[in-house]
Design a protein around this motif. Structure first.
Motif, PDB file in Angstrom:
ATOM      1  N   ASP A  86       0.823  -1.214   0.000  1.00  0.00           N
ATOM      2  CA  ASP A  86       0.000   0.000   0.000  1.00  0.00           C
ATOM      3  C   ASP A  86       0.854   1.259   0.000  1.00  0.00           C
ATOM      4  OD1 ASP A  86      -2.366  -1.476   0.083  1.00  0.00           O
ATOM      5  OD2 ASP A  86      -2.356  -1.535   2.278  1.00  0.00           O
ATOM      6  N   THR A  87       2.010   1.175   0.680  1.00  0.00           N
ATOM      7  CA  THR A  87       2.948   2.285   0.770  1.00  0.00           C
ATOM      8  C   THR A  87       4.345   1.750   0.488  1.00  0.00           C
ATOM      9  OG1 THR A  87       1.585   3.358   2.460  1.00  0.00           O
ATOM     10  CG2 THR A  87       3.863   4.115   2.265  1.00  0.00           C
ATOM     11  N   THR A 139       0.823   4.669  -2.333  1.00  0.00           N
ATOM     12  CA  THR A 139       1.490   5.892  -1.916  1.00  0.00           C
ATOM     13  C   THR A 139       2.990   5.632  -1.885  1.00  0.00           C
ATOM     14  OG1 THR A 139      -0.398   6.610  -0.583  1.00  0.00           O
ATOM     15  CG2 THR A 139       1.756   7.564  -0.031  1.00  0.00           C
ATOM     16  N   VAL A 140       3.726   6.482  -2.583  1.00  0.00           N
ATOM     17  CA  VAL A 140       5.183   6.409  -2.551  1.00  0.00           C
ATOM     18  C   VAL A 140       5.654   7.478  -1.583  1.00  0.00           C
ATOM     19  CG1 VAL A 140       7.327   6.592  -3.877  1.00  0.00           C
ATOM     20  CG2 VAL A 140       5.298   5.557  -4.918  1.00  0.00           C
ATOM     21  N   ARG A 141       6.482   7.058  -0.618  1.00  0.00           N
ATOM     22  CA  ARG A 141       7.025   7.974   0.383  1.00  0.00           C
ATOM     23  C   ARG A 141       8.531   8.077   0.171  1.00  0.00           C
ATOM     24  NH1 ARG A 141       5.819   5.573   5.241  1.00  0.00           N
ATOM     25  NH2 ARG A 141       3.844   6.670   5.242  1.00  0.00           N
ATOM     26  N   TRP A 142       8.987   9.257  -0.202  1.00  0.00           N
ATOM     27  CA  TRP A 142      10.413   9.518  -0.310  1.00  0.00           C
ATOM     28  C   TRP A 142      10.889  10.017   1.045  1.00  0.00           C
ATOM     29  CZ3 TRP A 142       7.034  10.343  -4.314  1.00  0.00           C
ATOM     30  CH2 TRP A 142       7.359   9.778  -5.555  1.00  0.00           C
ATOM     31  N   THR A 199       0.551   9.867  -3.875  1.00  0.00           N
ATOM     32  CA  THR A 199      -0.260   8.697  -4.198  1.00  0.00           C
ATOM     33  C   THR A 199      -0.425   8.662  -5.713  1.00  0.00           C
ATOM     34  OG1 THR A 199      -1.414   8.792  -2.086  1.00  0.00           O
ATOM     35  CG2 THR A 199      -2.470   7.527  -3.842  1.00  0.00           C
ATOM     36  N   LEU A 200      -0.059   7.520  -6.298  1.00  0.00           N
ATOM     37  CA  LEU A 200      -0.076   7.357  -7.747  1.00  0.00           C
ATOM     38  C   LEU A 200      -1.295   6.512  -8.125  1.00  0.00           C
ATOM     39  CD1 LEU A 200       3.749   6.724  -8.106  1.00  0.00           C
ATOM     40  CD2 LEU A 200       2.516   8.882  -8.324  1.00  0.00           C
ATOM     41  N   ASP A 201      -2.347   7.188  -8.571  1.00  0.00           N
ATOM     42  CA  ASP A 201      -3.641   6.545  -8.785  1.00  0.00           C
ATOM     43  C   ASP A 201      -3.829   5.915 -10.159  1.00  0.00           C
ATOM     44  OD1 ASP A 201      -4.768   7.019  -6.232  1.00  0.00           O
ATOM     45  OD2 ASP A 201      -5.166   9.098  -6.798  1.00  0.00           O
ATOM     46  N   ASP A 202      -3.110   6.387 -11.160  1.00  0.00           N
ATOM     47  CA  ASP A 202      -3.335   5.928 -12.523  1.00  0.00           C
ATOM     48  C   ASP A 202      -2.145   5.149 -13.057  1.00  0.00           C
ATOM     49  OD1 ASP A 202      -5.854   7.300 -12.704  1.00  0.00           O
ATOM     50  OD2 ASP A 202      -4.731   9.165 -12.970  1.00  0.00           O
ATOM     51  N   GLY A 229      15.166   8.635 -10.679  1.00  0.00           N
ATOM     52  CA  GLY A 229      14.408   7.471 -10.260  1.00  0.00           C
ATOM     53  C   GLY A 229      13.195   7.278 -11.145  1.00  0.00           C
ATOM     54  N   ALA A 230      12.543   6.132 -10.963  1.00  0.00           N
ATOM     55  CA  ALA A 230      11.355   5.818 -11.753  1.00  0.00           C
ATOM     56  C   ALA A 230      10.399   4.955 -10.944  1.00  0.00           C
ATOM     57  CB  ALA A 230      11.757   5.081 -13.030  1.00  0.00           C
ATOM     58  N   VAL A 231       9.105   5.208 -11.138  1.00  0.00           N
ATOM     59  CA  VAL A 231       8.058   4.380 -10.557  1.00  0.00           C
ATOM     60  C   VAL A 231       7.157   3.926 -11.696  1.00  0.00           C
ATOM     61  CG1 VAL A 231       6.160   4.221  -8.919  1.00  0.00           C
ATOM     62  CG2 VAL A 231       8.104   5.710  -8.408  1.00  0.00           C
ATOM     63  N   VAL A 232       7.007   2.620 -11.840  1.00  0.00           N
ATOM     64  CA  VAL A 232       6.074   2.029 -12.798  1.00  0.00           C
ATOM     65  C   VAL A 232       4.789   1.762 -12.039  1.00  0.00           C
ATOM     66  CG1 VAL A 232       5.596   0.032 -14.257  1.00  0.00           C
ATOM     67  CG2 VAL A 232       7.928   0.959 -14.140  1.00  0.00           C
TER      68      VAL A 232
END
Length: 175
Positions: A77-78, A104-107, A149-152, A170-173
């Motif tokens: 979830d996080t 949710t991505v927390r840096w 929070t990355l919803d799409d 950095g990258a988030v898929v």
């Protein structure tokens, strides 16, 4: 990396990542994790924009800790990404992570490597980022956090403004 004629850094990283992935998968065939394989790494080759952004790009340097794999955190979830990681504090860790839509991505800042920020904008990231966000001005305080929070479904390519030239990317898929 030892120099070999005809072997580029990118090829070396892909082969090393493939060897790491293959070795890791060999241990997954019996018993072990039954949560859908959330610890199984993904190949950067399956996500060309991520691979290009973190390796061969005309925008900034190469991410020093990207090995051609994407950490699979789609069951979480996080997810936490360290800001100021690596030997000199000039990296995001992990460099690339896959998450499920709605995560949710927390840096979180480590306090290493000077002042950092997290910035994503399609025009700043080879025109391939589907997300736009910013943590604001660079800060250097350990424990500082920024959440998004990355919803799409899509790809969030991001960087640290003060350290883009040395590859703090950095990258988030998002799937």
């Amino acid at each position: 990396m030892q120099s070999h004629p005809g072997v580029t850094r990118r090829t070396y990283l892909r082969l090393t990542g493939l060897a790491t992935l293959t070795t890791g998968l060999a241990g997954c065939s019996g018993g072990g994790n039954d949560d859908g394989g959330s610890d199984e790494a993904l190949s950067g080759e399956d996500y060309p924009a991520v691979d290009e952004w973190l390796t061969e790009t005309e925008v900034g340097g190469e991410a020093p800790n990207y090995d051609g794999t994407i950490v699979n955190q789609r069951e979480e979830d996080t997810v936490q990404v360290d800001v100021g990681a690596g030997d000199n504090g000039i990296a995001f860790e992990p460099a690339a992570v896959a998450v499920s839509a709605g995560t949710t991505v927390r840096w979180e800042w480590t306090g290493e490597g000077g002042a950092h920020n997290v910035t994503a904008g399609p025009d700043d990231q080879i025109g391939e980022s589907d997300y736009e966000f910013s943590s604001g001005d660079p800060v250097d305080e350990e424990g500082e956090t920024y959440e998004q929070t990355l919803d799409d479904s899509g790809i969030a390519l991001y960087h640290c403004e003060p350290h883009l030239s040395v590859g703090m990317k950095g990258a988030v898929v998002v799937e």
